[in-house]
Design a protein around this motif. Structure first.
Motif, PDB file in Angstrom:
ATOM      1  N   TYR A   1      -4.353   9.650   5.188  1.00  0.00           N
ATOM      2  CA  TYR A   1      -4.894   9.214   3.899  1.00  0.00           C
ATOM      3  C   TYR A   1      -6.051  10.113   3.459  1.00  0.00           C
ATOM      4  CZ  TYR A   1      -7.217   6.463   0.313  1.00  0.00           C
ATOM      5  OH  TYR A   1      -7.804   6.076  -0.861  1.00  0.00           O
ATOM      6  N   ASN A   2      -6.875  10.491   4.397  1.00  0.00           N
ATOM      7  CA  ASN A   2      -8.018  11.352   4.079  1.00  0.00           C
ATOM      8  C   ASN A   2      -7.565  12.717   3.568  1.00  0.00           C
ATOM      9  OD1 ASN A   2     -10.835  11.654   3.933  1.00  0.00           O
ATOM     10  ND2 ASN A   2     -10.870  12.782   5.861  1.00  0.00           N
ATOM     11  N   ILE A   3      -6.397  13.173   4.039  1.00  0.00           N
ATOM     12  CA  ILE A   3      -5.874  14.490   3.638  1.00  0.00           C
ATOM     13  C   ILE A   3      -5.022  14.394   2.372  1.00  0.00           C
ATOM     14  CG2 ILE A   3      -4.382  16.417   4.333  1.00  0.00           C
ATOM     15  CD1 ILE A   3      -5.100  15.664   7.272  1.00  0.00           C
ATOM     16  N   THR A   4      -4.141  13.392   2.332  1.00  0.00           N
ATOM     17  CA  THR A   4      -3.138  13.331   1.272  1.00  0.00           C
ATOM     18  C   THR A   4      -3.417  12.295   0.187  1.00  0.00           C
ATOM     19  OG1 THR A   4      -1.767  11.669   2.394  1.00  0.00           O
ATOM     20  CG2 THR A   4      -1.412  13.989   2.985  1.00  0.00           C
ATOM     21  N   GLY A   5      -4.266  11.315   0.497  1.00  0.00           N
ATOM     22  CA  GLY A   5      -4.483  10.220  -0.444  1.00  0.00           C
ATOM     23  C   GLY A   5      -3.392   9.167  -0.389  1.00  0.00           C
ATOM     24  N   VAL A   6      -2.476   9.288   0.585  1.00  0.00           N
ATOM     25  CA  VAL A   6      -1.393   8.314   0.755  1.00  0.00           C
ATOM     26  C   VAL A   6      -1.656   7.519   2.034  1.00  0.00           C
ATOM     27  CG1 VAL A   6       1.085   7.984   1.107  1.00  0.00           C
ATOM     28  CG2 VAL A   6       0.268   9.806  -0.418  1.00  0.00           C
ATOM     29  N   ASN A   7      -1.664   6.200   1.906  1.00  0.00           N
ATOM     30  CA  ASN A   7      -1.881   5.336   3.062  1.00  0.00           C
ATOM     31  C   ASN A   7      -0.531   4.854   3.582  1.00  0.00           C
ATOM     32  OD1 ASN A   7      -2.756   3.554   4.988  1.00  0.00           O
ATOM     33  ND2 ASN A   7      -3.538   2.029   3.546  1.00  0.00           N
ATOM     34  N   PHE A   8      -0.108   5.403   4.716  1.00  0.00           N
ATOM     35  CA  PHE A   8       1.208   5.069   5.243  1.00  0.00           C
ATOM     36  C   PHE A   8       1.254   3.680   5.878  1.00  0.00           C
ATOM     37  CE2 PHE A   8       1.465   9.598   4.659  1.00  0.00           C
ATOM     38  CZ  PHE A   8       2.760   9.782   4.205  1.00  0.00           C
ATOM     39  N   LEU A   9       0.094   3.065   6.127  1.00  0.00           N
ATOM     40  CA  LEU A   9       0.078   1.681   6.586  1.00  0.00           C
ATOM     41  C   LEU A   9       0.699   0.778   5.526  1.00  0.00           C
ATOM     42  CD1 LEU A   9      -0.835  -0.667   8.454  1.00  0.00           C
ATOM     43  CD2 LEU A   9      -3.019  -0.630   7.238  1.00  0.00           C
ATOM     44  N   THR A  10       0.303   0.974   4.272  1.00  0.00           N
ATOM     45  CA  THR A  10       0.848   0.153   3.189  1.00  0.00           C
ATOM     46  C   THR A  10       2.136   0.748   2.617  1.00  0.00           C
ATOM     47  OG1 THR A  10      -0.674   1.266   1.655  1.00  0.00           O
ATOM     48  CG2 THR A  10      -1.361  -0.829   2.550  1.00  0.00           C
ATOM     49  N   LYS A  11       2.286   2.056   2.724  1.00  0.00           N
ATOM     50  CA  LYS A  11       3.481   2.731   2.203  1.00  0.00           C
ATOM     51  C   LYS A  11       4.738   2.261   2.934  1.00  0.00           C
ATOM     52  CE  LYS A  11       5.031   6.301  -0.385  1.00  0.00           C
ATOM     53  NZ  LYS A  11       4.864   6.369  -1.857  1.00  0.00           N
ATOM     54  N   THR A  12       4.590   1.936   4.227  1.00  0.00           N
ATOM     55  CA  THR A  12       5.751   1.587   5.053  1.00  0.00           C
ATOM     56  C   THR A  12       5.882   0.078   5.291  1.00  0.00           C
ATOM     57  OG1 THR A  12       4.469   1.922   7.093  1.00  0.00           O
ATOM     58  CG2 THR A  12       5.695   3.814   6.236  1.00  0.00           C
ATOM     59  N   ILE A  13       5.207  -0.736   4.480  1.00  0.00           N
ATOM     60  CA  ILE A  13       5.313  -2.194   4.632  1.00  0.00           C
ATOM     61  C   ILE A  13       6.736  -2.664   4.359  1.00  0.00           C
ATOM     62  CG2 ILE A  13       4.762  -4.357   3.421  1.00  0.00           C
ATOM     63  CD1 ILE A  13       1.882  -3.620   3.458  1.00  0.00           C
ATOM     64  N   LEU A  14       7.229  -3.533   5.259  1.00  0.00           N
ATOM     65  CA  LEU A  14       8.507  -4.203   5.046  1.00  0.00           C
ATOM     66  C   LEU A  14       8.200  -5.586   4.466  1.00  0.00           C
ATOM     67  CD1 LEU A  14      10.288  -3.382   8.431  1.00  0.00           C
ATOM     68  CD2 LEU A  14      10.665  -2.265   6.222  1.00  0.00           C
ATOM     69  N   ASP A  15       8.312  -5.719   3.171  1.00  0.00           N
ATOM     70  CA  ASP A  15       7.985  -6.984   2.511  1.00  0.00           C
ATOM     71  C   ASP A  15       9.208  -7.897   2.526  1.00  0.00           C
ATOM     72  OD1 ASP A  15       6.658  -8.918   1.069  1.00  0.00           O
ATOM     73  OD2 ASP A  15       7.021  -7.963  -0.872  1.00  0.00           O
ATOM     74  N   THR A  16       9.568  -8.343   3.717  1.00  0.00           N
ATOM     75  CA  THR A  16      10.805  -9.114   3.880  1.00  0.00           C
ATOM     76  C   THR A  16      10.749 -10.469   3.169  1.00  0.00           C
ATOM     77  OG1 THR A  16       9.956  -9.983   5.968  1.00  0.00           O
ATOM     78  CG2 THR A  16      11.349  -8.026   6.078  1.00  0.00           C
ATOM     79  N   LYS A  17       9.549 -11.002   2.969  1.00  0.00           N
ATOM     80  CA  LYS A  17       9.414 -12.309   2.311  1.00  0.00           C
ATOM     81  C   LYS A  17       9.300 -12.168   0.788  1.00  0.00           C
ATOM     82  CE  LYS A  17       8.586 -14.196   6.481  1.00  0.00           C
ATOM     83  NZ  LYS A  17       8.415 -13.034   7.315  1.00  0.00           N
ATOM     84  N   LYS A  18       9.294 -10.923   0.306  1.00  0.00           N
ATOM     85  CA  LYS A  18       9.185 -10.645  -1.137  1.00  0.00           C
ATOM     86  C   LYS A  18       7.896 -11.213  -1.751  1.00  0.00           C
ATOM     87  CE  LYS A  18      13.282  -8.782  -0.973  1.00  0.00           C
ATOM     88  NZ  LYS A  18      13.426  -7.320  -0.918  1.00  0.00           N
ATOM     89  N   ILE A  19       6.889 -11.373  -0.920  1.00  0.00           N
ATOM     90  CA  ILE A  19       5.611 -11.899  -1.406  1.00  0.00           C
ATOM     91  C   ILE A  19       4.974 -10.938  -2.410  1.00  0.00           C
ATOM     92  CG2 ILE A  19       3.233 -12.452  -0.723  1.00  0.00           C
ATOM     93  CD1 ILE A  19       5.107 -14.639   0.121  1.00  0.00           C
ATOM     94  N   LEU A  20       5.017  -9.657  -2.076  1.00  0.00           N
ATOM     95  CA  LEU A  20       4.330  -8.664  -2.904  1.00  0.00           C
ATOM     96  C   LEU A  20       5.091  -8.331  -4.183  1.00  0.00           C
ATOM     97  CD1 LEU A  20       3.068  -6.315  -0.052  1.00  0.00           C
ATOM     98  CD2 LEU A  20       1.955  -8.299  -1.058  1.00  0.00           C
ATOM     99  N   LYS A  21       6.264  -8.937  -4.346  1.00  0.00           N
ATOM    100  CA  LYS A  21       7.042  -8.733  -5.573  1.00  0.00           C
ATOM    101  C   LYS A  21       6.682  -9.769  -6.647  1.00  0.00           C
ATOM    102  CE  LYS A  21       9.627  -5.439  -3.769  1.00  0.00           C
ATOM    103  NZ  LYS A  21       9.457  -4.030  -4.193  1.00  0.00           N
ATOM    104  N   GLN A  22       5.870 -10.746  -6.252  1.00  0.00           N
ATOM    105  CA  GLN A  22       5.529 -11.818  -7.177  1.00  0.00           C
ATOM    106  C   GLN A  22       4.503 -11.345  -8.217  1.00  0.00           C
ATOM    107  OE1 GLN A  22       4.509 -15.556  -5.276  1.00  0.00           O
ATOM    108  NE2 GLN A  22       5.746 -15.064  -3.481  1.00  0.00           N
ATOM    109  N   ASP A  23       4.395 -12.112  -9.299  1.00  0.00           N
ATOM    110  CA  ASP A  23       3.369 -11.859 -10.315  1.00  0.00           C
ATOM    111  C   ASP A  23       2.168 -12.733 -10.010  1.00  0.00           C
ATOM    112  OD1 ASP A  23       4.877 -10.059 -12.026  1.00  0.00           O
ATOM    113  OD2 ASP A  23       6.118 -11.793 -12.520  1.00  0.00           O
ATOM    114  N   PHE A  24       1.002 -12.094  -9.915  1.00  0.00           N
ATOM    115  CA  PHE A  24      -0.231 -12.820  -9.621  1.00  0.00           C
ATOM    116  C   PHE A  24      -1.219 -12.687 -10.771  1.00  0.00           C
ATOM    117  CE2 PHE A  24       1.471 -12.017  -5.384  1.00  0.00           C
ATOM    118  CZ  PHE A  24       1.322 -13.253  -4.783  1.00  0.00           C
TER     119      PHE A  24
END
Length: 382
Positions: free
Chosen positions: A96-119
């Motif tokens: 992340y420090n080099i590329t600005g991409v956080n692979f911790l969140t980039k590779t999340i498996l949102d199997t419950k579709k929680i993050l697809k909801q509107d908040f």
């Protein structure tokens, strides 16, 4: 205000999962918001393959259980969610420090579709989850810092992550004056200082004497919390040596080396971790609450919940005078800066007739219900 407000959908992204040893501010705020009728999801830092390979302690095993089982729902209807990812922050931070991409969140498996909801609101407490702010469907994002994270975990990449989240946030929340100063140095966006509070009713329920106290004679001093670099072990030894008739109860996870270092201190008792639900009697039947904080810079940013949990139990508190604690004007807090002052504080408490009712009353204004009302006012005025 809460009764007339339309039902909101709120997502917390927190550094601490629900169901473990430590109960933190995001857990309490989630509960209170849910009790007001809002739809609340509490998500914590993703589980990764590294956690699966290193599941040695009960806390890790509990996180894995929550992550792989169906999404659990608390008794107050808060949805408890831990996603699964592949690359931990320990590795992701370098990329992340080099590329600005956080692979911790980039590779999340949102199997419950929680993050697809509107908040309506997403409140982010965990800067390691930087990158999610770009994926989420949220009307407003708020960054809530509960510590001086970079100092706490000795990771300056955290500041870069905080700045990125704040850049797309509508507002900021800090739990102490030093934390708010830190946020203001990053951005001039609206900021709310909202210190941690207390679930007063929980600590005032009628309890029986805990078995560990049953045969003890004389005064009892209690500490509840983490035993890491932010705890002052020298101060604990100082009190132990200076007050041999004071029974000192330490509640929290501790390793064998810590216990060995106090093997000659007959009045220091390590009781191990206790569930939040089991804490009240250990406080109610004590004489003094201890906040023995080390000189680690991150302690200046802390808004200790134990301060008011002790007070709600009727305990006077002997506390290290950090920048934040210095600002708390309450007669039940005995503040020290040096070891000699620490001794004087303990002596003063032991020699004073304590009015527990006055202490309990003084903590009422710090209830989580009151804090939640302030939070909602801030959110709706953004």
């Amino acid at each position: 205000m809460g009764e007339k407000m339309s039902r909101l959908k709120i997502l917390f992204i927190s550094h601490t999962f629900m169901g473990g040893t430590f109960v933190v501010g995001s857990h309490h705020l989630s509960r209170e918001l849910s009790l007001k009728g809002h739809y609340v999801v509490h998500m914590s830092t993703p589980i990764t393959l590294l956690h699966l390979l290193n599941a040695k302690d009960e806390e890790q095993r509990q996180r894995i259980k929550v992550a792989f089982n169906k999404t659990s729902i608390s008794e107050t209807n808060v949805i408890n969610y831990i996603p699964i990812s592949f690359i931990p922050w320990k590795i992701s931070r370098i990329l992340y420090n080099i590329t600005g991409v956080n692979f911790l969140t980039k590779t999340i498996l949102d199997t419950k579709k929680i993050l697809k909801q509107d908040f309506d609101y997403v409140i982010i407490d965990q800067p390691k989850c930087v990158g999610l702010e770009e994926k989420l469907r949220a009307k407003k994002i708020i960054y809530r810092a509960t510590d001086l994270y970079a100092s706490l975990i000795n990771d300056n990449v955290i500041v870069k992550a905080e700045s990125k989240i704040i850049s797309v946030s509508e507002g900021m929340i800090g739990t102490s004056t030093p934390v708010v100063k830190h946020l203001k140095a990053i951005s001039d966006k609206p900021v709310l200082q909202l210190e941690n509070g207390v679930e007063a009713e929980h600590f005032q329920k009628k309890c029986s004497v805990p078995k560990e106290y049953a045969s003890i004679e004389g005064p009892i001093a209690v500490y509840v919390g983490a035993l890491d670099h932010r705890f002052d072990f020298d101060a604990l030894k100082w009190i132990s040596d200076g007050f041999p008739n004071l029974n000192i109860m330490i509640i929290g996870p501790s390793d064998i080396n810590i216990k060995k270092s106090f093997s000659q201190s007959n009045n220091v008792n390590f009781l191990g971790p206790k569930k939040y639900s089991d804490l009240p009697p250990y406080l109610q039947f004590a004489t003094i609450g201890l906040l023995l904080l080390s000189n680690h810079p991150s302690n200046n940013g802390r808004s200790p919940m134990k301060l008011y949990e002790y007070a709600s139990s009727g305990l006077p508190v002997v506390a290290k005078a950090t920048e934040q604690i210095e600002k708390v004007k309450s007669s039940f807090i005995y503040k020290y800066k040096s070891m000699d002052e620490l001794s004087s504080c303990v002596e003063e408490v032991l020699g004073t007739e304590i009015n527990k009712k006055d202490i309990i009353d003084s903590a009422k204004e710090h209830s989580w219900a009151h804090k939640t009302n302030r939070l909602l006012e801030f959110l709706t005025n953004l």
